[in-house]
Design an enzyme around this catalytic site. Structure first.
Site, PDB file in Angstrom:
ATOM      1  N   THR A 113       5.906  64.235  43.413  1.00 55.62           N
ATOM      2  CA  THR A 113       4.748  63.520  43.921  1.00 55.62           C
ATOM      3  C   THR A 113       3.542  64.416  43.652  1.00 55.62           C
ATOM      4  OG1 THR A 113       5.161  64.500  46.083  1.00 55.62           O
ATOM      5  CG2 THR A 113       5.917  62.241  45.754  1.00 55.62           C
ATOM      6  N   TYR A 140      -7.368  46.845  34.356  1.00 58.60           N
ATOM      7  CA  TYR A 140      -5.956  46.875  33.955  1.00 58.60           C
ATOM      8  C   TYR A 140      -5.816  47.741  32.717  1.00 58.60           C
ATOM      9  CZ  TYR A 140      -3.394  43.788  37.022  1.00 58.60           C
ATOM     10  OH  TYR A 140      -2.737  43.272  38.092  1.00 58.60           O
ATOM     11  N   ARG A 148      -2.325  60.565  46.157  1.00 58.07           N
ATOM     12  CA  ARG A 148      -0.986  60.067  46.507  1.00 58.07           C
ATOM     13  C   ARG A 148      -0.395  59.352  45.299  1.00 58.07           C
ATOM     14  NH1 ARG A 148       1.850  59.633  51.078  1.00 58.07           N
ATOM     15  NH2 ARG A 148       0.196  60.868  52.014  1.00 58.07           N
ATOM     16  N   GLU A 191      -2.370  48.485  31.205  1.00 52.53           N
ATOM     17  CA  GLU A 191      -0.943  48.577  30.855  1.00 52.53           C
ATOM     18  C   GLU A 191      -0.785  49.228  29.491  1.00 52.53           C
ATOM     19  OE1 GLU A 191      -1.968  45.602  32.287  1.00 52.53           O
ATOM     20  OE2 GLU A 191      -0.215  44.612  33.199  1.00 52.53           O
ATOM     21  N   ASP A 217      13.786  67.164  41.376  1.00 49.48           N
ATOM     22  CA  ASP A 217      12.704  66.490  42.100  1.00 49.48           C
ATOM     23  C   ASP A 217      11.939  67.588  42.846  1.00 49.48           C
ATOM     24  OD1 ASP A 217      11.180  65.234  44.018  1.00 49.48           O
ATOM     25  OD2 ASP A 217      12.718  63.767  44.568  1.00 49.48           O
ATOM     26  N   LYS A 254       1.719  66.399  47.949  1.00 52.49           N
ATOM     27  CA  LYS A 254       2.291  67.279  48.983  1.00 52.49           C
ATOM     28  C   LYS A 254       1.673  68.667  48.812  1.00 52.49           C
ATOM     29  CE  LYS A 254       6.496  64.586  49.760  1.00 52.49           C
ATOM     30  NZ  LYS A 254       6.833  63.661  48.666  1.00 52.49           N
TER      31      LYS A 254
END
Ligand code: DSN
Length: 420
Positions: free
Chosen positions: A226, A54, A235, A56, A200, A229
């Site tokens: 993203t 983790y 991903r 955070e 975007d 692509k």
């Protein structure tokens, strides 16, 4: 804890993975414009022990101890992203493009604020204001459309919509638009109405990274993408912004909309961003554009029409309104010939979204395989033939055979690259 090989520990999952390697390698031509094949080094980073922790918070300021190596990886990803896209700040934690858009909107806006975005069937994405998505539900979205004559986004139309609606933020950047985005035009419109400008670039980020599409900075304030692509990496999502928005963007990702970052995915993002800085990546991106133009030539040769008449980027949108097949039927007939594309609405489409009058076809994945203009032009012709003769089983078998030869001639992975 006992470690076992996946094949022994979970033969069912192992078999599905093996089958998927086989499908990708040798069963069909992958032409979905948003898909690609990542290099082994990205697979390795994604399958790493970074998944165990983790983290955070952000580098140097985490909620848990023991994040030294995670900080290093996340900083590498952030620095590379800023360098590539000439951004002041990068947040590499969004789990996906949709989550990047969610956080980008909420970094500057409150629910109910007004956003001007593209009509979905004119190339937009669900997160650009569709009613079934959080964006359309939580924000007051208005739209601008494609010009009837040029089938491109033109200043007069965007300006008219902006002046009518007076938005707090304008969104550009699309999922099915085959032309270059004119960031200066959008900046002029945003300035005219005193709006923020967000882009975007999920589809085109590989082209932008390689200088094959104009960079959205400095015209845009916030940019989302993203990372899987055309940029061919892990991903996930990413937000880039000017310095003045950095703190708001970071807190809109964590703690506002996400918890622990997927650090193994962030490692995959760092690795693909390093790849994107290499000269081979520039060659690949240049080749994508050449290949898409050759694909368009092949389609034209067979008499198919394309939205806006052609392409400047990595995709074409075939307009089937004058053909006998719907987008759905064309997609199905092509799949039967081992060519994978997706049905897609065209502007002013008379058919519903699950049927449509178009197919969207992209070249990034086949370019990654090493195919060039000769192959893409031939594939364009094969697609044209199937679309014109969707019931011709003999033609489908012939094309399947040719597809199989092409897949053999352009292998994707060696066994050792994708050992599972
Ligand atoms: N699903 C992606 C695409 O195919 O364009 C968008 O998120």
């Amino acid at each position: 804890m006992k470690h076992r090989d996946l094949s022994e520990a979970d033969p069912e999952v192992h078999k599905a993975l093996k089958n998927e390697i086989e499908r990708q390698e040798s069963e069909s031509l992958e032409m979905i414009a948003s898909e690609n094949f990542v290099p082994k080094q990205v697979l390795q980073a994604q399958g790493s022990v970074l998944t165990n922790k983790y983290a955070e918070g952000y580098p140097g300021n985490r909620y848990y101890a023991g994040c030294e190596h995670h900080d290093r990886v996340e900083n590498l990803a952030r620095e590379r992203a800023c360098e590539i896209f000439d951004a002041d700040h990068a947040n590499v934690q969004p789990h996906s493009g949709s989550q990047a858009n969610f956080a980008a909107y909420f970094s500057q806006l409150e629910a109910g604020d007004k956003i001007l975005g593209p009509v979905l069937s004119h190339g937009g994405h669900l997160t650009h204001g569709h009613g079934v998505n959080f964006s359309g539900d939580l924000f007051n979205f208005e739209t601008y459309g494609i010009n009837d004559e040029t089938e491109r986004f033109e200043k007069e139309d965007v300006m008219e919509a902006a002046k009518e609606h007076n938005p707090d933020l304008i969104v550009c950047g699309y999922s099915a638009y085959p032309r270059e985005i004119d960031f200066e035009m959008f900046r002029d419109v945003a300035d005219e109405v005193g709006s923020l400008l967000m882009c975007d670039i999920a589809h085109i980020s590989g082209l932008v990274a390689a200088g094959e599409h104009p960079n959205p900075f400095p015209q845009c304030d916030i940019v989302t993408t993203t990372t899987h692509k055309s940029i061919r990496g892990a991903r996930g999502g990413m937000i880039l912004c000017k310095e003045e928005f950095a703190d708001d963007v970071d807190s809109a990702v964590f703690p506002y909309s996400q918890g622990g970052p997927l650090m193994h995915q962030i490692a995959g993002k760092a690795v693909c961003l390093k790849e994107a800085q290499k000269s081979e990546f520039k060659d690949y991106a240049e080749q994508i554009k050449k290949n898409t133009k050759a694909l368009a030539e092949g389609l034209r040769e067979e008499g198919l029409k394309m939205v806006s008449g052609g392409t400047d980027n990595h995709l074409v949108l075939v307009d089937l309104r004058d053909e006998e097949v719907s987008g759905k039927e064309a997609e199905e007939a092509l799949e039967e010939a081992d060519i994978v594309v997706n049905k897609n609405a065209v502007p002013y489409d008379p058919k519903p979204p699950m049927v449509t009058s178009g197919i969207r076809i992209g070249a990034p994945a086949l370019t990654t395989r090493g195919m060039e203009e000769e192959e893409l032009s031939e594939i364009g012709e094969m697609i044209g033939k199937i679309v014109k003769n969707p019931e011709d089983e003999g033609l489908k078998s012939e094309i399947q055979e040719r597809v199989s030869e092409l897949l053999d001639d352009f292998p994707l992975y060696e066994d050792s690259d994708v050992e599972i």
